[in-house]
Design a protein around this motif. Structure first.
Motif, PDB file in Angstrom:
ATOM      1  N   ARG A  68      -0.984  -4.680  -3.288  1.00 53.44           N
ATOM      2  CA  ARG A  68      -1.246  -4.427  -4.702  1.00 53.44           C
ATOM      3  C   ARG A  68      -0.723  -3.054  -5.080  1.00 53.44           C
ATOM      4  NH1 ARG A  68      -7.341  -6.582  -5.793  1.00 53.44           N
ATOM      5  NH2 ARG A  68      -7.140  -8.547  -4.697  1.00 53.44           N
ATOM      6  N   LYS A  69      -0.498  -2.884  -6.368  1.00 56.21           N
ATOM      7  CA  LYS A  69      -0.061  -1.588  -6.879  1.00 56.21           C
ATOM      8  C   LYS A  69      -1.254  -0.638  -6.880  1.00 56.21           C
ATOM      9  CE  LYS A  69       2.452   0.430 -10.768  1.00 56.21           C
ATOM     10  NZ  LYS A  69       1.738   1.682 -10.748  1.00 56.21           N
ATOM     11  N   LEU A  70      -1.035   0.576  -6.391  1.00 56.45           N
ATOM     12  CA  LEU A  70      -2.080   1.591  -6.373  1.00 56.45           C
ATOM     13  C   LEU A  70      -2.163   2.270  -7.741  1.00 56.45           C
ATOM     14  CD1 LEU A  70      -1.202   3.217  -2.937  1.00 56.45           C
ATOM     15  CD2 LEU A  70      -3.017   1.580  -3.400  1.00 56.45           C
ATOM     16  N   ALA A  71      -3.315   2.837  -8.052  1.00 56.71           N
ATOM     17  CA  ALA A  71      -3.490   3.543  -9.323  1.00 56.71           C
ATOM     18  C   ALA A  71      -2.580   4.766  -9.397  1.00 56.71           C
ATOM     19  CB  ALA A  71      -4.945   3.953  -9.498  1.00 56.71           C
ATOM     20  N   TYR A  72      -2.339   5.376  -8.244  1.00 56.64           N
ATOM     21  CA  TYR A  72      -1.433   6.515  -8.153  1.00 56.64           C
ATOM     22  C   TYR A  72      -0.818   6.503  -6.760  1.00 56.64           C
ATOM     23  CZ  TYR A  72      -5.576   8.383  -5.860  1.00 56.64           C
ATOM     24  OH  TYR A  72      -6.664   8.546  -5.052  1.00 56.64           O
ATOM     25  N   PRO A  73       0.402   7.042  -6.613  1.00 57.45           N
ATOM     26  CA  PRO A  73       1.045   7.023  -5.290  1.00 57.45           C
ATOM     27  C   PRO A  73       0.260   7.854  -4.276  1.00 57.45           C
ATOM     28  CG  PRO A  73       2.637   7.542  -7.013  1.00 57.45           C
ATOM     29  CD  PRO A  73       1.281   7.576  -7.652  1.00 57.45           C
ATOM     30  N   ILE A  74       0.083   7.288  -3.085  1.00 59.24           N
ATOM     31  CA  ILE A  74      -0.572   7.987  -1.988  1.00 59.24           C
ATOM     32  C   ILE A  74       0.463   8.108  -0.871  1.00 59.24           C
ATOM     33  CG2 ILE A  74      -2.458   7.952  -0.332  1.00 59.24           C
ATOM     34  CD1 ILE A  74      -3.953   6.104  -2.294  1.00 59.24           C
ATOM     35  N   ASN A  75       0.736   9.330  -0.447  1.00 52.13           N
ATOM     36  CA  ASN A  75       1.779   9.592   0.561  1.00 52.13           C
ATOM     37  C   ASN A  75       3.104   8.947   0.158  1.00 52.13           C
ATOM     38  OD1 ASN A  75      -0.232  10.837   1.993  1.00 52.13           O
ATOM     39  ND2 ASN A  75      -0.577   9.099   3.352  1.00 52.13           N
ATOM     40  N   LYS A  76       3.420   9.046  -1.120  1.00 52.28           N
ATOM     41  CA  LYS A  76       4.654   8.510  -1.706  1.00 52.28           C
ATOM     42  C   LYS A  76       4.724   6.986  -1.660  1.00 52.28           C
ATOM     43  CE  LYS A  76       7.150  12.737  -0.807  1.00 52.28           C
ATOM     44  NZ  LYS A  76       8.220  13.401  -0.109  1.00 52.28           N
ATOM     45  N   ASN A  77       3.604   6.314  -1.438  1.00 48.97           N
ATOM     46  CA  ASN A  77       3.551   4.849  -1.477  1.00 48.97           C
ATOM     47  C   ASN A  77       2.967   4.405  -2.819  1.00 48.97           C
ATOM     48  OD1 ASN A  77       4.493   4.132   1.120  1.00 48.97           O
ATOM     49  ND2 ASN A  77       2.530   4.709   1.999  1.00 48.97           N
ATOM     50  N   PRO A  78       3.752   3.694  -3.633  1.00 47.52           N
ATOM     51  CA  PRO A  78       3.187   3.201  -4.892  1.00 47.52           C
ATOM     52  C   PRO A  78       2.341   1.937  -4.704  1.00 47.52           C
ATOM     53  CG  PRO A  78       5.494   2.609  -4.742  1.00 47.52           C
ATOM     54  CD  PRO A  78       5.184   3.439  -3.527  1.00 47.52           C
ATOM     55  N   ARG A  79       2.457   1.302  -3.527  1.00 39.87           N
ATOM     56  CA  ARG A  79       1.722   0.065  -3.260  1.00 39.87           C
ATOM     57  C   ARG A  79       0.967   0.192  -1.941  1.00 39.87           C
ATOM     58  NH1 ARG A  79       3.262  -3.658  -6.685  1.00 39.87           N
ATOM     59  NH2 ARG A  79       2.657  -5.494  -5.495  1.00 39.87           N
ATOM     60  N   GLY A  80      -0.008  -0.670  -1.750  1.00 40.33           N
ATOM     61  CA  GLY A  80      -0.765  -0.673  -0.510  1.00 40.33           C
ATOM     62  C   GLY A  80      -1.292  -2.068  -0.234  1.00 40.33           C
ATOM     63  N   ARG A  81      -1.530  -2.359   1.022  1.00 42.22           N
ATOM     64  CA  ARG A  81      -2.066  -3.666   1.417  1.00 42.22           C
ATOM     65  C   ARG A  81      -3.561  -3.512   1.683  1.00 42.22           C
ATOM     66  NH1 ARG A  81       0.783  -7.852   5.588  1.00 42.22           N
ATOM     67  NH2 ARG A  81      -0.693  -9.547   5.321  1.00 42.22           N
ATOM     68  N   TYR A  82      -4.354  -4.278   0.942  1.00 45.34           N
ATOM     69  CA  TYR A  82      -5.809  -4.142   0.976  1.00 45.34           C
ATOM     70  C   TYR A  82      -6.430  -5.108   1.982  1.00 45.34           C
ATOM     71  CZ  TYR A  82      -5.918  -1.383  -3.342  1.00 45.34           C
ATOM     72  OH  TYR A  82      -5.766  -0.397  -4.283  1.00 45.34           O
ATOM     73  N   PHE A  83      -7.455  -4.624   2.695  1.00 46.81           N
ATOM     74  CA  PHE A  83      -8.240  -5.452   3.606  1.00 46.81           C
ATOM     75  C   PHE A  83      -9.713  -5.233   3.313  1.00 46.81           C
ATOM     76  CE2 PHE A  83      -4.253  -5.183   5.823  1.00 46.81           C
ATOM     77  CZ  PHE A  83      -4.119  -6.446   6.360  1.00 46.81           C
ATOM     78  N   TYR A  84     -10.471  -6.337   3.295  1.00 51.13           N
ATOM     79  CA  TYR A  84     -11.914  -6.300   3.053  1.00 51.13           C
ATOM     80  C   TYR A  84     -12.614  -6.687   4.349  1.00 51.13           C
ATOM     81  CZ  TYR A  84     -16.475  -7.853   1.380  1.00 51.13           C
ATOM     82  OH  TYR A  84     -17.823  -8.035   1.212  1.00 51.13           O
ATOM     83  N   LEU A  85     -13.540  -5.843   4.778  1.00 51.11           N
ATOM     84  CA  LEU A  85     -14.255  -6.044   6.037  1.00 51.11           C
ATOM     85  C   LEU A  85     -15.746  -6.081   5.741  1.00 51.11           C
ATOM     86  CD1 LEU A  85     -14.112  -6.033   9.171  1.00 51.11           C
ATOM     87  CD2 LEU A  85     -14.210  -3.548   9.042  1.00 51.11           C
ATOM     88  N   ARG A  86     -16.435  -7.109   6.229  1.00 47.14           N
ATOM     89  CA  ARG A  86     -17.877  -7.272   5.998  1.00 47.14           C
ATOM     90  C   ARG A  86     -18.565  -7.389   7.352  1.00 47.14           C
ATOM     91  NH1 ARG A  86     -22.257  -7.938   6.280  1.00 47.14           N
ATOM     92  NH2 ARG A  86     -23.720  -9.255   5.204  1.00 47.14           N
ATOM     93  N   PHE A  87     -19.608  -6.570   7.585  1.00 48.39           N
ATOM     94  CA  PHE A  87     -20.271  -6.576   8.884  1.00 48.39           C
ATOM     95  C   PHE A  87     -21.673  -5.989   8.763  1.00 48.39           C
ATOM     96  CE2 PHE A  87     -17.807  -2.804   8.273  1.00 48.39           C
ATOM     97  CZ  PHE A  87     -18.598  -1.767   8.732  1.00 48.39           C
ATOM     98  N   ASP A  88     -22.494  -6.237   9.783  1.00 49.75           N
ATOM     99  CA  ASP A  88     -23.823  -5.637   9.890  1.00 49.75           C
ATOM    100  C   ASP A  88     -23.753  -4.591  10.996  1.00 49.75           C
ATOM    101  OD1 ASP A  88     -24.598  -7.453   8.016  1.00 49.75           O
ATOM    102  OD2 ASP A  88     -25.666  -8.764   9.388  1.00 49.75           O
ATOM    103  N   ALA A  89     -24.276  -3.411  10.722  1.00 53.70           N
ATOM    104  CA  ALA A  89     -24.166  -2.319  11.698  1.00 53.70           C
ATOM    105  C   ALA A  89     -25.208  -1.252  11.406  1.00 53.70           C
ATOM    106  CB  ALA A  89     -22.762  -1.718  11.629  1.00 53.70           C
ATOM    107  N   ASP A  90     -25.122  -0.166  12.181  1.00 51.88           N
ATOM    108  CA  ASP A  90     -25.968   0.982  11.922  1.00 51.88           C
ATOM    109  C   ASP A  90     -25.064   2.203  11.690  1.00 51.88           C
ATOM    110  OD1 ASP A  90     -25.036   1.148  14.455  1.00 51.88           O
ATOM    111  OD2 ASP A  90     -26.981   1.300  15.431  1.00 51.88           O
TER     112      ASP A  90
END
Length: 132
Positions: free
Chosen positions: A47-69
């Motif tokens: 997806r397109k990022l709101a602003y470039p991060i480390n000169k990257n205008p896009r980034g690949r998103y991952f969603y992680l769901r878990f139970d932990a402490d």
């Protein structure tokens, strides 16, 4: 006592499948090695990022769901911080009983106010939202 958490992390968009699999395996290994309960890992795509991060205008998103402490969260975020492939990450603790109250149908202005007021008092006091 373990709690529900979700972590969204953004990686560089030009990574190959092998690099993404290795990173996902590393994240799951951290959860397994520290007695966390892995629930789900979703690839939300590039997806397109709101602003470039480390000169990257896009980034690949991952969603992680878990139970932990808390120590597991600290270790997971430490590993994500040290990995150059990860651009950004954020972990959020989820509430146990977060149920969105159903909207009450309003018949007229006089009749609906009591129902809406009753529904508002039953709403959970603390909810967690994440915005980027």
């Amino acid at each position: 006592m373990s709690r529900m958490y979700e972590t969204i992390y953004i990686v560089q968009p030009d990574l190959g499948d092998e690099e993404i699999k290795a990173l996902s395996a590393k994240v799951q290994d951290v959860i397994a090695s520290m007695n966390g309960d892995f629930k789900r890992l979703e690839d939300w795509g590039t997806r397109k990022l709101a602003y470039p991060i480390n000169k990257n205008p896009r980034g690949r998103y991952f969603y992680l769901r878990f139970d932990a402490d808390a120590p597991l969260i600290a270790e997971l975020e430490r590993r994500l911080r040290l990995d150059d492939k990860v651009i950004r990450y954020q972990s959020v603790k989820l509430e146990q009983e977060v149920v969105a109250p159903a909207a009450a149908p309003v018949k007229s202005a006089e009749e609906g106010t009591e129902e809406v007021a009753a529904a508002a008092t039953e709403a959970p006091a603390e909810t967690t939202t994440t915005e980027e």
